[in-house]
Enzyme design. Structure first.
Site, PDB file in Angstrom:
ATOM      1  N   ASN A 173      -8.093  -5.263  -0.662  1.00 25.64           N
ATOM      2  CA  ASN A 173      -9.116  -4.265  -0.990  1.00 25.64           C
ATOM      3  C   ASN A 173     -10.215  -4.983  -1.770  1.00 25.64           C
ATOM      4  O   ASN A 173     -10.032  -5.335  -2.928  1.00 25.64           O
ATOM      5  CB  ASN A 173      -8.460  -3.157  -1.831  1.00 25.64           C
ATOM      6  CG  ASN A 173      -9.459  -2.134  -2.345  1.00 25.64           C
ATOM      7  OD1 ASN A 173     -10.631  -2.141  -1.943  1.00 25.64           O
ATOM      8  ND2 ASN A 173      -9.002  -1.267  -3.221  1.00 25.64           N
ATOM      9  N   LYS A 209     -13.022  -3.828  -2.694  1.00 21.23           N
ATOM     10  CA  LYS A 209     -13.731  -2.922  -3.608  1.00 21.23           C
ATOM     11  C   LYS A 209     -15.250  -3.118  -3.492  1.00 21.23           C
ATOM     12  O   LYS A 209     -15.736  -3.489  -2.429  1.00 21.23           O
ATOM     13  CB  LYS A 209     -13.216  -3.114  -5.037  1.00 21.23           C
ATOM     14  CG  LYS A 209     -11.687  -3.013  -5.096  1.00 21.23           C
ATOM     15  CD  LYS A 209     -11.128  -2.903  -6.483  1.00 21.23           C
ATOM     16  CE  LYS A 209      -9.606  -2.776  -6.406  1.00 21.23           C
ATOM     17  NZ  LYS A 209      -8.962  -2.610  -7.706  1.00 21.23           N
ATOM     18  N   HIS A 253      -7.202   5.955  -3.603  1.00 25.01           N
ATOM     19  CA  HIS A 253      -7.139   4.879  -4.595  1.00 25.01           C
ATOM     20  C   HIS A 253      -7.400   5.459  -5.986  1.00 25.01           C
ATOM     21  O   HIS A 253      -8.229   6.359  -6.145  1.00 25.01           O
ATOM     22  CB  HIS A 253      -8.163   3.797  -4.264  1.00 25.01           C
ATOM     23  CG  HIS A 253      -7.934   2.547  -5.054  1.00 25.01           C
ATOM     24  ND1 HIS A 253      -8.336   2.437  -6.358  1.00 25.01           N
ATOM     25  CD2 HIS A 253      -7.302   1.390  -4.746  1.00 25.01           C
ATOM     26  CE1 HIS A 253      -7.966   1.244  -6.816  1.00 25.01           C
ATOM     27  NE2 HIS A 253      -7.340   0.589  -5.862  1.00 25.01           N
ATOM     28  N   GLU A 302      -9.091   4.439  -8.358  1.00 28.42           N
ATOM     29  CA  GLU A 302     -10.498   4.389  -8.791  1.00 28.42           C
ATOM     30  C   GLU A 302     -11.292   5.550  -8.195  1.00 28.42           C
ATOM     31  O   GLU A 302     -12.210   6.079  -8.817  1.00 28.42           O
ATOM     32  CB  GLU A 302     -11.100   3.020  -8.412  1.00 28.42           C
ATOM     33  CG  GLU A 302     -10.537   1.917  -9.293  1.00 28.42           C
ATOM     34  CD  GLU A 302     -10.454   0.545  -8.642  1.00 28.42           C
ATOM     35  OE1 GLU A 302     -11.113   0.292  -7.624  1.00 28.42           O
ATOM     36  OE2 GLU A 302      -9.681  -0.288  -9.176  1.00 28.42           O
ATOM     37  N   GLU A 361       0.580   2.281  -6.562  1.00 29.88           N
ATOM     38  CA  GLU A 361      -0.281   1.487  -7.430  1.00 29.88           C
ATOM     39  C   GLU A 361      -0.285   2.079  -8.833  1.00 29.88           C
ATOM     40  O   GLU A 361      -1.097   2.963  -9.137  1.00 29.88           O
ATOM     41  CB  GLU A 361      -1.705   1.472  -6.874  1.00 29.88           C
ATOM     42  CG  GLU A 361      -1.803   0.843  -5.496  1.00 29.88           C
ATOM     43  CD  GLU A 361      -3.152   0.179  -5.293  1.00 29.88           C
ATOM     44  OE1 GLU A 361      -3.170  -1.018  -4.985  1.00 29.88           O
ATOM     45  OE2 GLU A 361      -4.184   0.841  -5.480  1.00 29.88           O
ATOM     46  N   GLY A 401      -5.879  -4.396 -11.844  1.00 29.25           N
ATOM     47  CA  GLY A 401      -6.944  -5.197 -12.436  1.00 29.25           C
ATOM     48  C   GLY A 401      -6.705  -5.565 -13.888  1.00 29.25           C
ATOM     49  O   GLY A 401      -7.612  -6.044 -14.573  1.00 29.25           O
ATOM     50  N   SER A 443      -2.251  -6.052  -9.603  1.00 35.74           N
ATOM     51  CA  SER A 443      -2.141  -7.430 -10.096  1.00 35.74           C
ATOM     52  C   SER A 443      -1.120  -8.272  -9.342  1.00 35.74           C
ATOM     53  O   SER A 443      -0.429  -9.099  -9.935  1.00 35.74           O
ATOM     54  CB  SER A 443      -1.860  -7.439 -11.598  1.00 35.74           C
ATOM     55  OG  SER A 443      -2.930  -6.817 -12.303  1.00 35.74           O
TER      56      SER A 443
HETATM   57  P1  PGA Z   1      -5.654  -5.645  -8.357  1.00 39.41           P
HETATM   58  O1  PGA Z   1      -6.079  -4.320  -7.551  1.00 39.41           O
HETATM   59  O2  PGA Z   1      -4.820  -6.473  -7.393  1.00 39.41           O
HETATM   60  O3  PGA Z   1      -6.944  -6.316  -8.719  1.00 39.41           O
HETATM   61  O4  PGA Z   1      -4.868  -5.206  -9.526  1.00 39.41           O
HETATM   62  C1  PGA Z   1      -5.183  -3.657  -6.719  1.00 39.41           C
HETATM   63  C2  PGA Z   1      -5.850  -2.458  -6.098  1.00 39.41           C
HETATM   64  O5  PGA Z   1      -6.638  -1.796  -6.771  1.00 39.41           O
HETATM   65  O6  PGA Z   1      -5.608  -2.128  -4.923  1.00 39.41           O
END
Ligand code: PGA
Length: 249
Positions: free
Chosen positions: A9, A11, A94, A96, A166, A172, A212
């Site tokens: 992803n 983003k 997601h 976010e 997640e 992140g 992560s």
């Molecule tokens: P990250 O993001 O690997 O940077 O933690 C995962 C995601 O949001 O799908």
């Protein structure tokens, strides 16, 4: 055997030139695992990415979409628009999107329906925030996210559903769920699915872990029996790291 999947992803990162550069890097790496590979560039780069990757083993997918077919929804993108640029799979729910764009379970149920009506595959994300985990409410939260957004579906719809656990506190942040925490939640989700749809369906749905995932922890997480792959954010922006994760299976 369930499908193993590693999805990147990207983003809101990478303009067109940066996207082309990352794709050029990705094409240099060979995969030595059976995992399906997907990457999700931002909307403006989907067509270019699709053109560059259509003859490879990497599928180009979208990060989001609207539920309506078309109409007065300024700034939004429909399923048919995605399909017209070669996109067959979309990430929905997601954290976010839930947090910054107020996406609710009810809205996500409509998006899931729209994707399925258009014969798209959905990577449906869910996960608890830190406070839920600390108060031992994480299973309850995840259960309600899944029930509210997916449990109106018919059993056969799950052919086109991929789940992605997640935990919000791990996205992140550099902090991953331990492989045991991931396995426990994935097993819980599979049991939740089985209670409603039976074990045949539950055992056929791939459940990815996201939060992560890096080259140095992917193998241990992927070794867990109910973890069928990963949804990768930060590490997916580097071709070498991304392929190290793909090849961790
Ligand atoms: P990250 O993001 O690997 O940077 O933690 C995962 C995601 O949001 O799908």
């Amino acid at each position: 055997m369930r499908k193993q999947i590693v999805a990147g992803n990207w983003k809101m990162n990478n303009d067109l030139a940066q996207t082309e550069a990352l794709i050029t890097e990705l094409k240099k790496w060979t995969k030595t695992s059976d995992a399906s590979i997907m990457v999700a560039p931002t909307f403006t780069n989907l067509w270019q990415a699709y053109q560059s990757l259509k003859d490879t083993h990497i599928e180009v997918i979208a990060q989001n979409m609207h539920f309506a077919k078309n109409g007065a929804y300024t700034g939004e993108i429909s399923a048919t628009m995605l399909k017209s640029v070669g996109v067959e799979t979309v990430i929905l729910g997601h954290s976010e999107r839930r947090e910054y764009f107020n996406e609710t379970d009810e809205l996500l149920a409509k998006k899931v329906d729209a994707a399925l009506e258009n014969e798209m595959t959905v990577i449906f994300c869910f996960g608890e925030v830190l406070a839920d985990r600390k108060s031992n409410n994480h299973e309850k939260v995840v259960e309600s996210q899944i029930k509210n957004a997916l449990f109106h579906l018919k059993a056969w719809d799950f052919k086109r559903i991929i789940l992605a656990y997640e935990p919000v506190w791990a996205i992140g942040t550099g902090e991953t769920a331990s492989p045991e925490q991931a396995q426990d939640m994935h097993a819980f989700v599979r049991k939740t699915l089985a209670d409603k749809y039976g074990y045949e369906i539950a055992n056929s749905v791939s459940i990815l872990y996201g939060g992560s995932v890096k080259p140095n922890n992917a193998q241990e997480i992927f070794s867990k029996p109910d973890v069928d792959g990963g949804l990768i954010g930060g590490a997916a922006l580097n071709a070498e790291d991304f392929f190290a994760i793909v090849n961790a299976f």
